[in-house]
Structure formats: structure tokens, C-alpha cells
Design a protein around this motif. Structure first.
Motif, PDB file in Angstrom:
ATOM      1  N   UNK A 194       0.825  -1.209   0.000  1.00  0.00           N
ATOM      2  CA  UNK A 194       0.000   0.000   0.000  1.00  0.00           C
ATOM      3  C   UNK A 194       0.863   1.266   0.000  1.00  0.00           C
ATOM      4  N   UNK A 195       1.972   1.246   0.713  1.00  0.00           N
ATOM      5  CA  UNK A 195       2.905   2.382   0.678  1.00  0.00           C
ATOM      6  C   UNK A 195       3.528   2.509  -0.707  1.00  0.00           C
ATOM      7  N   UNK A 196       3.865   1.392  -1.319  1.00  0.00           N
ATOM      8  CA  UNK A 196       4.468   1.411  -2.656  1.00  0.00           C
ATOM      9  C   UNK A 196       3.498   1.971  -3.687  1.00  0.00           C
ATOM     10  N   UNK A 197       2.220   1.651  -3.557  1.00  0.00           N
ATOM     11  CA  UNK A 197       1.223   2.165  -4.502  1.00  0.00           C
ATOM     12  C   UNK A 197       1.128   3.684  -4.393  1.00  0.00           C
ATOM     13  N   UNK A 198       1.259   4.223  -3.185  1.00  0.00           N
ATOM     14  CA  UNK A 198       1.248   5.686  -3.012  1.00  0.00           C
ATOM     15  C   UNK A 198       2.427   6.313  -3.737  1.00  0.00           C
ATOM     16  N   UNK A 199       3.592   5.677  -3.680  1.00  0.00           N
ATOM     17  CA  UNK A 199       4.779   6.173  -4.380  1.00  0.00           C
ATOM     18  C   UNK A 199       4.559   6.107  -5.888  1.00  0.00           C
ATOM     19  N   UNK A 200       3.979   5.011  -6.360  1.00  0.00           N
ATOM     20  CA  UNK A 200       3.698   4.857  -7.789  1.00  0.00           C
ATOM     21  C   UNK A 200       2.733   5.942  -8.261  1.00  0.00           C
ATOM     22  N   UNK A 201       1.785   6.317  -7.438  1.00  0.00           N
ATOM     23  CA  UNK A 201       0.843   7.383  -7.784  1.00  0.00           C
ATOM     24  C   UNK A 201       1.583   8.686  -8.046  1.00  0.00           C
ATOM     25  N   UNK A 202       2.551   8.999  -7.199  1.00  0.00           N
ATOM     26  CA  UNK A 202       3.354  10.219  -7.377  1.00  0.00           C
ATOM     27  C   UNK A 202       4.190  10.116  -8.644  1.00  0.00           C
ATOM     28  N   UNK A 203       4.802   8.965  -8.880  1.00  0.00           N
ATOM     29  CA  UNK A 203       5.614   8.766 -10.084  1.00  0.00           C
ATOM     30  C   UNK A 203       4.760   8.927 -11.333  1.00  0.00           C
ATOM     31  N   UNK A 204       3.576   8.331 -11.331  1.00  0.00           N
ATOM     32  CA  UNK A 204       2.675   8.447 -12.485  1.00  0.00           C
ATOM     33  C   UNK A 204       2.304   9.897 -12.727  1.00  0.00           C
ATOM     34  N   UNK A 205       2.009  10.642 -11.662  1.00  0.00           N
ATOM     35  CA  UNK A 205       1.651  12.056 -11.810  1.00  0.00           C
ATOM     36  C   UNK A 205       2.818  12.853 -12.387  1.00  0.00           C
ATOM     37  N   UNK A 206       4.037  12.537 -11.963  1.00  0.00           N
ATOM     38  CA  UNK A 206       5.211  13.233 -12.498  1.00  0.00           C
ATOM     39  C   UNK A 206       5.408  12.947 -13.979  1.00  0.00           C
ATOM     40  N   UNK A 207       4.983  11.782 -14.431  1.00  0.00           N
ATOM     41  CA  UNK A 207       5.095  11.420 -15.853  1.00  0.00           C
ATOM     42  C   UNK A 207       3.948  11.990 -16.672  1.00  0.00           C
ATOM     43  N   UNK A 208       2.941  12.547 -16.006  1.00  0.00           N
ATOM     44  CA  UNK A 208       1.768  13.049 -16.707  1.00  0.00           C
ATOM     45  C   UNK A 208       0.649  12.025 -16.781  1.00  0.00           C
ATOM     46  N   UNK A 209       0.877  10.841 -16.206  1.00  0.00           N
ATOM     47  CA  UNK A 209      -0.143   9.793 -16.173  1.00  0.00           C
ATOM     48  C   UNK A 209      -0.974   9.971 -14.916  1.00  0.00           C
ATOM     49  N   UNK A 210      -1.933   9.078 -14.712  1.00  0.00           N
ATOM     50  CA  UNK A 210      -2.794   9.213 -13.549  1.00  0.00           C
ATOM     51  C   UNK A 210      -3.164   7.844 -13.004  1.00  0.00           C
ATOM     52  N   UNK A 211      -3.070   7.718 -11.700  1.00  0.00           N
ATOM     53  CA  UNK A 211      -3.558   6.535 -11.002  1.00  0.00           C
ATOM     54  C   UNK A 211      -4.765   6.998 -10.208  1.00  0.00           C
TER      55      UNK A 211
END
Length: 147
Positions: free
Chosen positions: A30-47
């Protein structure tokens, strides 16, 4: 991050993510998914935020709908992205209405420390609400009629 590309636009639960990543569903995931959300936002994608699955057949052992998310690449969307956007818009309008109520009260309060500033904020919130109230002209796809 590989599970993102392979699941573009599909609903995925924590259990699905754990199975793809070869791990367990737990606090670490669950912590990793939060990090992935930030990474996706930085790439212009969205989770998308986790919501109950739109698929009525996806149920857990207690027959409750499974909480899922969707990964959407930049520039892509679907009906579920629209659902996510409408949810965010409703939450924002609730906040604007709360702001309008509170600032109107403080603008009328003779003991307020900044009556003029609160009056200005109340007017801005009122104009925002008035502008959004005209969205019914956009079409039935965006705003459902009340009746």
C-alpha cells in the motif's frame, strides 16, 4: 511499474497488484502504490483513487465490492476517468459551498477580524457557484437532470 503498463485502463485491486509483482498484499504494498501514484503524476499519467469496483461481479469473500484503481496514460481516458473527474468535481463544489457559508457568516459578524476580506471571498465563492450552476447547458453526458 511494469504492472502499470500492462493494466492500462483496467481495474486492478491490491490483490491483483500483489499477484503481478509477486508479493503479498499488505502495508508495504500500500505504501508502494502511493509512491507509484506520485511517479505516475510526475510522468503526466494518472492513477485513480481507489473506489469500489464498477464491475458488480467483482466481490470479496464477504460479498462486498472489491476496491480497485485504474492507471491511465497521459492523454487517455474512458468512462471511468469521467466518473473519477465527476467525483472530484462534486467534492470541490461541496468545499466551495462550505467556504461560501463560512465566509458569508464571518462577513456579517460584527466581531470578525477581517469583515471586508471575508465579504470578498464570499462573493468569489458565490460567483463560482453561480458559474458552475450553469453547467446544465453543457449536456446530459456531464450533468444528469434532477427529474
Amino acid at each position: 511499474m511494469i504492472w502499470l503498463r500492462s493494466n492500462h485502463g483496467r481495474e486492478v485491486s491490491y490483490a491483483d497488484i500483489a499477484a503481478d509483482a509477486g508479493g503479498k498484499d499488505g502495508a508495504r504494498l500500500r505504501r508502494a502504490v502511493k509512491v507509484v501514484c506520485v511517479i505516475a503524476a510526475n510522468r503526466g499519467d494518472r492513477l485513480e483513487g481507489f473506489q469500489p469496483s464498477a464491475d458488480p461481479t467483482r466481490r470479496d469473500s464477504a460479498r462486498r465490492r472489491v476496491w480497485t484503481t485504474r492507471y491511465m496514460r497521459e492523454g487517455h481516458g474512458d468512462e471511468f476517468s469521467a466518473r473519477d473527474a465527476m467525483s472530484a468535481a462534486r467534492a470541490a463544489m461541496t468545499s466551495v459551498k462550505d467556504m461560501h457559508r463560512a465566509t458569508t457568516y464571518e462577513a456579517a459578524n460584527p466581531h470578525s477580524i477581517a469583515r471586508q476580506e471575508f465579504a470578498t471571498m464570499a462573493q468569489a465563492a458565490d460567483e463560482c457557484i453561480t458559474k458552475v450552476a450553469g453547467l446544465d447547458k453543457v449536456g446530459s453526458q456531464v450533468v444528469r437532470p434532477a427529474c
